[in-house]
Each structure stands twice: as C-alpha cells, then as structure tokens.
Write a protein that holds these residues in place. Sequence first.
Motif, PDB file in Angstrom:
ATOM      1  N   LEU A  50      58.166  35.897 -19.642  1.00  0.00           N
ATOM      2  CA  LEU A  50      57.398  34.656 -19.572  1.00  0.00           C
ATOM      3  C   LEU A  50      57.986  33.716 -18.523  1.00  0.00           C
ATOM      4  N   ALA A  51      59.304  33.617 -18.480  1.00  0.00           N
ATOM      5  CA  ALA A  51      59.951  32.743 -17.495  1.00  0.00           C
ATOM      6  C   ALA A  51      59.670  33.220 -16.076  1.00  0.00           C
ATOM      7  N   ARG A  52      59.696  34.524 -15.867  1.00  0.00           N
ATOM      8  CA  ARG A  52      59.436  35.069 -14.527  1.00  0.00           C
ATOM      9  C   ARG A  52      57.977  34.849 -14.125  1.00  0.00           C
ATOM     10  N   ILE A  53      57.071  34.982 -15.086  1.00  0.00           N
ATOM     11  CA  ILE A  53      55.654  34.730 -14.809  1.00  0.00           C
ATOM     12  C   ILE A  53      55.439  33.270 -14.434  1.00  0.00           C
ATOM     13  N   ARG A  54      56.015  32.381 -15.203  1.00  0.00           N
ATOM     14  CA  ARG A  54      55.874  30.950 -14.907  1.00  0.00           C
ATOM     15  C   ARG A  54      56.442  30.611 -13.532  1.00  0.00           C
ATOM     16  N   LEU A  55      57.547  31.236 -13.191  1.00  0.00           N
ATOM     17  CA  LEU A  55      58.157  30.994 -11.891  1.00  0.00           C
ATOM     18  C   LEU A  55      57.222  31.406 -10.769  1.00  0.00           C
ATOM     19  N   ARG A  56      56.590  32.571 -10.905  1.00  0.00           N
ATOM     20  CA  ARG A  56      55.711  33.070  -9.843  1.00  0.00           C
ATOM     21  C   ARG A  56      54.390  32.307  -9.764  1.00  0.00           C
ATOM     22  N   LEU A  57      54.009  31.664 -10.846  1.00  0.00           N
ATOM     23  CA  LEU A  57      52.767  30.889 -10.852  1.00  0.00           C
ATOM     24  C   LEU A  57      52.986  29.444 -10.410  1.00  0.00           C
ATOM     25  N   ARG A  58      54.237  29.043 -10.372  1.00  0.00           N
ATOM     26  CA  ARG A  58      54.555  27.644 -10.128  1.00  0.00           C
ATOM     27  C   ARG A  58      54.221  27.230  -8.705  1.00  0.00           C
ATOM     28  N   GLY A  59      53.613  26.061  -8.596  1.00  0.00           N
ATOM     29  CA  GLY A  59      53.355  25.462  -7.293  1.00  0.00           C
ATOM     30  C   GLY A  59      54.263  24.263  -7.098  1.00  0.00           C
ATOM     31  N   PRO A  60      54.378  23.754  -5.870  1.00  0.00           N
ATOM     32  CA  PRO A  60      55.276  22.630  -5.613  1.00  0.00           C
ATOM     33  C   PRO A  60      54.925  21.383  -6.397  1.00  0.00           C
ATOM     34  N   ALA A  61      53.662  21.235  -6.755  1.00  0.00           N
ATOM     35  CA  ALA A  61      53.245  20.015  -7.446  1.00  0.00           C
ATOM     36  C   ALA A  61      53.596  20.036  -8.921  1.00  0.00           C
ATOM     37  N   ASP A  62      53.716  21.237  -9.499  1.00  0.00           N
ATOM     38  CA  ASP A  62      53.972  21.308 -10.945  1.00  0.00           C
ATOM     39  C   ASP A  62      55.238  22.106 -11.235  1.00  0.00           C
ATOM     40  N   ALA A  63      56.195  22.002 -10.336  1.00  0.00           N
ATOM     41  CA  ALA A  63      57.439  22.743 -10.514  1.00  0.00           C
ATOM     42  C   ALA A  63      58.140  22.349 -11.816  1.00  0.00           C
ATOM     43  N   GLU A  64      58.622  23.363 -12.506  1.00  0.00           N
ATOM     44  CA  GLU A  64      59.328  23.135 -13.758  1.00  0.00           C
ATOM     45  C   GLU A  64      60.711  22.563 -13.462  1.00  0.00           C
ATOM     46  N   PRO A  65      61.196  21.634 -14.272  1.00  0.00           N
ATOM     47  CA  PRO A  65      62.547  21.107 -14.044  1.00  0.00           C
ATOM     48  C   PRO A  65      63.581  22.229 -14.064  1.00  0.00           C
ATOM     49  N   ALA A  66      64.604  22.078 -13.227  1.00  0.00           N
ATOM     50  CA  ALA A  66      65.647  23.091 -13.175  1.00  0.00           C
ATOM     51  C   ALA A  66      66.513  23.050 -14.413  1.00  0.00           C
ATOM     52  N   VAL A  67      66.529  21.906 -15.096  1.00  0.00           N
ATOM     53  CA  VAL A  67      67.351  21.742 -16.293  1.00  0.00           C
ATOM     54  C   VAL A  67      66.469  21.334 -17.467  1.00  0.00           C
ATOM     55  N   LEU A  68      66.520  22.114 -18.536  1.00  0.00           N
ATOM     56  CA  LEU A  68      65.821  21.749 -19.768  1.00  0.00           C
ATOM     57  C   LEU A  68      66.749  20.867 -20.591  1.00  0.00           C
ATOM     58  N   ARG A  69      66.204  19.811 -21.223  1.00  0.00           N
ATOM     59  CA  ARG A  69      67.037  18.903 -22.002  1.00  0.00           C
ATOM     60  C   ARG A  69      66.432  18.623 -23.371  1.00  0.00           C
ATOM     61  N   ALA A  70      67.329  18.467 -24.326  1.00  0.00           N
ATOM     62  CA  ALA A  70      66.953  18.032 -25.668  1.00  0.00           C
ATOM     63  C   ALA A  70      68.080  17.107 -26.131  1.00  0.00           C
ATOM     64  N   GLY A  71      67.885  15.807 -25.960  1.00  0.00           N
ATOM     65  CA  GLY A  71      68.959  14.869 -26.231  1.00  0.00           C
ATOM     66  C   GLY A  71      70.091  15.083 -25.247  1.00  0.00           C
ATOM     67  N   ASP A  72      71.325  15.246 -25.744  1.00  0.00           N
ATOM     68  CA  ASP A  72      72.464  15.454 -24.852  1.00  0.00           C
ATOM     69  C   ASP A  72      72.760  16.930 -24.618  1.00  0.00           C
ATOM     70  N   LEU A  73      71.798  17.782 -24.980  1.00  0.00           N
ATOM     71  CA  LEU A  73      71.918  19.216 -24.767  1.00  0.00           C
ATOM     72  C   LEU A  73      71.141  19.589 -23.511  1.00  0.00           C
ATOM     73  N   GLY A  74      71.794  20.301 -22.582  1.00  0.00           N
ATOM     74  CA  GLY A  74      71.131  20.682 -21.341  1.00  0.00           C
ATOM     75  C   GLY A  74      71.285  22.161 -21.035  1.00  0.00           C
ATOM     76  N   LEU A  75      70.233  22.755 -20.454  1.00  0.00           N
ATOM     77  CA  LEU A  75      70.267  24.153 -20.018  1.00  0.00           C
ATOM     78  C   LEU A  75      69.842  24.201 -18.556  1.00  0.00           C
ATOM     79  N   ASP A  76      70.743  24.638 -17.691  1.00  0.00           N
ATOM     80  CA  ASP A  76      70.428  24.786 -16.276  1.00  0.00           C
ATOM     81  C   ASP A  76      69.854  26.183 -16.064  1.00  0.00           C
ATOM     82  N   LEU A  77      68.562  26.260 -15.739  1.00  0.00           N
ATOM     83  CA  LEU A  77      67.884  27.544 -15.627  1.00  0.00           C
ATOM     84  C   LEU A  77      68.288  28.314 -14.377  1.00  0.00           C
ATOM     85  N   ARG A  78      68.832  27.619 -13.384  1.00  0.00           N
ATOM     86  CA  ARG A  78      69.242  28.306 -12.162  1.00  0.00           C
ATOM     87  C   ARG A  78      70.620  28.952 -12.311  1.00  0.00           C
TER      88      ARG A  78
END
Length: 221
Positions: free
Chosen positions: A110-138
């Motif tokens: 799913l992540a790879r599909i979203r990446l290939r469908l992503r355009g510059p206008a709706d790019a997903e943030p490189a870091v997902l956050r939930a409060g003080d919890l962060g995930l750097d997808l790169r």
Amino acid sequence: MTSILVVEDSARIGAFVEKGLRANGFATHWAKTGAAGLTEALTGAHDLVVLDLGLPDLDGADLLKALRAAGRTTPVVILTARDSVLDRVAGLSGGADDYLSKPFAFEELLARIRLRLRGPADAEPAVLRAGDLGLDLRTRRASVGGVECDLTAREFALLETLIRNRGQVLSREQLLGSVWGFDFDPGSNVVDVYVRYLRRKVGAERIETVRGMGYRLRTVE
C-alpha cells in the motif's frame, strides 16, 4: 476514484490484494491472466498496475514490455515470487516503477502504491506524527519526545499502521493482514507479542487494548 488494475493468477493473493485496496478507498479491476491484464492495461482506464510476473499465459515481463512499447506510462508495481537481484534489476530496467517480492506485507504494498500515485500537490508528509511520536518514512526511524527509538522493521510497520489509523480500533486480523501479509495463521498471537515489544519502546500508555476487539493508538502529548 483512483483505479488500480491487479494482474494476478493466484486466487488467494488476488482476492487478498483486491480486498485490501478496496478497504483503503481504491477502485479495482482484477485480471487473472496476462492476456486479460494487457488488454485492460492498454485501455488507459487505470491509474496504476500491480503486476505478477509468473503468469501462466503471458509472462509479466512481456506484458510490461508490450505496455511500454504502446506508449503507456501507467505506473507499474511488480509483485512477484522472483526475488533475486537480477530479477529486480530486469524488472526495473524493463519499465517497472517499483518491485516487491512475495511473501509481502500489505501495508508495504500500500505504501509503495501511494508513493507511485503521489503528485507534487498532494505529497504525503515524510514524517507521520501522533502527539510526540514520530515516524520518518524515508529513514525508517522512530522518535518519542524527540528522542530516537530503535525499532525492528516489523515493529516499525506495526506502529506505522497504528499511526495511520490512530483513534480507530484495529482487530488482530486487520493488523495481521496489514503487517504480516496474506500468509498468516489467524490464530497466531504474533500481534500481541509485537504490541508488547512496542509498548516497552514507545510507552505502554500509547497502545490501548480494547477488550474483545483489538488495539487502538492513543495520542500522548
């Protein structure tokens, strides 16, 4: 609605991928042979193709070659049991946009599909956050309160799934399907084991057990 063409001869895998994609808001068309897949892909009606290589009537590599020769630039994500470096190089050199080997975790597909469908206008943030919890997808690194937290690949995938669905209760079956893929034992306790691992690393209060239902991520500021 974004449409994805799935070209897969395995009834089990095809049904699993199609069900998962629909659950995530995609329209799907499932072609069970290479010939049917090529015909459908050439219509240009789909935004992305998930392509198996080991098809019984037409090899997926030949399908991809024909698609590109016809001038179609539709993104193609190869999903196959062929996992050698040479196979990967050949697939990507032949015009594929991404390559994922079986067995696979649906969340990664799913992540790879979203990446290939992503355009510059709706790019997903490189870091997902939930409060003080962060995930750097790169970099595939996690942090808690600004302090880096060492997670295994499976722990990272589980936490990513929980963050993407924060506030929602996810059943053990949903987590198994998203993180461990289609080939799992529904009676396995692996989800509970990894939730315990995550709680030790990110804080037990962040992952709530909903009795009889599953788990839910709580945001902690």
